[in-house]
Design an enzyme around this catalytic site. Structure first.
Site, PDB file in Angstrom:
ATOM      1  N   GLY A 257       0.830  -1.208   0.000  1.00 31.10           N
ATOM      2  CA  GLY A 257       0.000   0.000   0.000  1.00 31.10           C
ATOM      3  C   GLY A 257       0.852   1.241   0.000  1.00 31.10           C
ATOM      4  N   GLY A 261       4.362   4.212   8.435  1.00 28.97           N
ATOM      5  CA  GLY A 261       4.643   5.513   9.047  1.00 28.97           C
ATOM      6  C   GLY A 261       4.586   5.356  10.553  1.00 28.97           C
ATOM      7  CB  CYS A 264       7.706   2.818  16.263  1.00 29.38           C
ATOM      8  SG  CYS A 264       7.087   3.265  17.887  1.00 29.38           S
TER       9      CYS A 264
END
Ligand code: UDX
Length: 437
Positions: A257, A261, A264
Site C-alpha cells: 500500500g 509511518g 516508531c
C-alpha cells in the site's frame, strides 16, 4: 509493588495504567503539566481504544496517581523509564537526552534492591552506559532493559498480554537479582504462560530494533513486489496471499500500500543505521536504506496514480483523502504517509479535503494549510476523486452506490488495497489499487 513510571506519553501512560491493573501501586511522573492534569482526570491526551476506561477503573481503586513531582519516585521499588527517543533534528540518530534526564532524576531516590527498568527504544550500548551510572549511585540497585513491543491501537492488550518479555540484565544471567523483582512485577502475566527471555543489555536493546527493522523490511519487501507487479500487470494482493501461505513467510505485515509511518518504524530503522555506523557495522544495515527508500517511493507513486486517475492533471481537482492517521484506531499523525500524500497533492494543484475519525486536530497542527472536514459525507460531497489512505472501518464500510451519489466523478484510489474492487467497479467506479491491475 510500588512502581514509578517516568514519562507519561503513549508508552508510559498505558504502562502506568496497565501496571495498576496488574495490582501494583503506581505513580506516573511527567514534566508536562497539561498531560498530568488530563491523566489525573482519567482523560487520555491521545486516542487509544480502552485506555480511558482503564484509567477510570484503576484510579477509582486509588492504585494510580499522576504528578510532575519527581520526589514521588522516592519509596518505589521499581522505576520504569518510558520517555521518548525521537529522531535528532537533521540527523538519523536517536535523541536519548530524555532517557538520560529521567535516569538522573531517579538517582537521588534510589535505594538498595531497587530496579530501574528501561522500556524506551534506545541505541544499543545505552543500557550498559546507564547501568554503570545506577550502580555508581547505589551499588545494590540494578538497571534492566525491558523493551516494549506495543502497537498503537492495541496498546493496552499488548502491555498486559505481550507475546514475550525480554529482560536485559548486566551479564545476562538468569539468576541476576533483578530478574526476580521484575518477575514479581509481571507475575500475573507470567503465570498465564507468556514466555520470558533473560539476555544481556545489548541483546535486549537489539531485540527491539531488530524486530522493528524486520517488520519494516517485510512491508517494504511487499511494496517492492507491488512495484514489479505494476510493471508487469500482476496482482500483489494475490501474490501476498500465495506466498503468505508458506508458514515460513506468513501473511501478516504483507499488505502492500502506501507504506509504513508512525512514531516508531521510520525513526527506529534510521536510528539503527546511524548506530551501526558509529559501531563500524554500517555495511550490515545498508539494506535498511533501501527499505526506507522503497517506503518513501510509495508516497510519490500514489500522487502519480492520483494524477492518472484524474485524467492527467491534478490542477483544480477536488480530491478527498480518507484518513490522516498513520494507521486506523489511532490519532497519531507522526510521519503519516496519508497526510504527507495529502500535502503533496495540494502542492501540485489539487483542492484537497482530508477527513479522519480521530486525527484531524493533530493533522491540522502539522499541516495547517490543508482543508479538514470531520463529517465523512460532507468531506466526500462533490469530490472528483477519493483516496482511501487510512483503513478506518468507517472508510472500508463505505457503500459504492450511496457514496457514488455524493461525488462528482466515481474515481477511487485504494491506497490500502482493502476494498472489494469488483464491487466498486460494478457500481460504476474507476477503481485503482496499488500493485494491482
Ligand atoms: C510498531 C510495531 O509493530 C510495534 O511492535 C512497536 O513496538 C512500535 O512500532 P506501530 O507503530 O503502532 O507499532 O504500528 P504497526 O501496526 O506496526 O504499523 C506500522 C505501519 O506499517 C503503519 O503505518 C501501517 O499502516 C503499516 N503497515 C503495516 C503496512 O503498510 N502494511 C502492513 O502489512 C502492516
Amino acid at each position: 509493588m510500588r512502581i514509578s513510571v517516568i514519562g507519561c506519553g503513549y508508552l508510559g501512560a498505558v504502562h502506568a495504567a496497565c501496571m495498576a491493573k496488574l495490582g501494583h501501586d503506581v505513580v506516573g511522573i511527567d514534566v508536562d503539566e497539561q498531560k498530568i492534569a488530563a491523566l489525573s482526570n482519567a482523560t487520555a491526551p491521545f486516542y487509544e481504544p480502552g485506555l480511558v476506561d482503564l484509567l477510570e477503573e484503576v484510579q477509582l481503586t486509588g492504585s494510580l496517581s499522576f504528578t510532575t513531582d519527581m520526589t514521588a519516585a522516592a519509596g518505589c521499588d521499581v522505576h520504569f523509564i518510558c520517555v521518548g527517543t525521537p529522531q535528532k533534528k537533521g540527523e538519523n540518530g536517536a535523541d536519548v537526552s530524555y532517557v538520560d534526564a529521567a535516569l538522573y532524576g531517579i538517582l537521588p531516590h534510589l535505594k538498595a534492591g531497587n530496579i530501574v527498568v528501561g522500556k524506551s527504544t534506545v541505541p544499543v550500548g545505552t543500557a550498559s552506559r546507564l547501568s554503570a551510572v545506577v550502580t555508581g549511585a547505589e551499588p545494590l540497585a540494578h538497571l534492566v532493559w525491558n523493551p516494549e513491543f506495543l502497537r498503537e491501537g492495541h496498546a493496552v492488550a499488548d502491555t498486559i498480554r505481550p507475546d514475550r518479555f525480554v529482560y536485559g540484565v548486566d551479564g545476562g544471567a538468569e539468576d541476576h537479582p533483578a530478574v526476580d523483582v521484575l518477575d514479581e512485577v509481571y507475575a500475573a502475566a507470567l503465570d498465564s504462560g507468556i514466555p520470558r527471555l533473560v539476555t544481556d543489555h545489548p541483546t535486549a536493546e537489539l531485540v527491539k530494533t531488530a524486530a522493528n527493522s524486520f517488520l519494516a523490511t517485510k512491508i517494504s519487501f511487499i511494496n517492492a513486489m507491488a512495484e514489479v507487479c505494476e510493471a508487469t500487470g500482476a496482482d500483489v494482493t494475490q501474490l501476498a496471499d500465495a506466498i503468505g501461505m508458506d508458514d515460513r513467510i506468513g501473511r501478516k505485515f504483507l499488505n502492500a500500500g502506501i507504506g509504513f509511518g508512525g512514531g516508531c518504524l521510520p525513526k527506529d530503522i534510521r536510528a539503527f543505521m546511524a548506530r551501526a555506523g558509529e559501531l563500524g557495522a554500517d555495511q550490515a544495515l545498508t539494506f535498511l536504506r533501501e527499505v526506507d527508500a522503497i517506503n518513501m517511493r510509495r508516497r510519490g507513486r500514489v500522487v502519480e496514480l492520483a494524477r492518472e486517475l484524474c485524467g492527467g492533471t491534478l490542477m483544480g481537482q477536488r480530491i478527498t483523502v480518507l484518513g490522516a492517521a498513520f494507521k486506523p484506531n489511532s490519532d497519531d499523525v507522526r510521519d503519516s504517509p496519508a497526510l504527507s500524500i495529502a500535502a503533496q497533492l495540494q502542492l501540485q494543484g489539487a483542492v484537497v479535503t482530508v477527513t479522519d475519525p480521530k486525527a484531524l486536530d493533530n493533522a491540522a497542527k502539522r499541516f495547517p494549510e490543508l482543508h479538514y472536514e470531520s463529517d465523512l459525507d460532507e468531506a466526500i460531497n462533490g469530490a472528483d476523486a477519493l483516496l482511501l489512505l487510512t483503513e478506518w472501518k468507517a472508510h472500508t464500510d463505505l457503500d459504492p452506490h450511496s457514496v457514488g451519489d455524493l461525488v462528482t466523478s466515481r474515481r477511487m484510489l485504494d491506497g490500502r488495497n482493502i476494498l472489494d474492487a469488483t464491487k466498486w467497479r460494478s457500481a460504476g467506479w474507476t477503481y485503482r489499487g496499488l500493485g494491482r491491475p
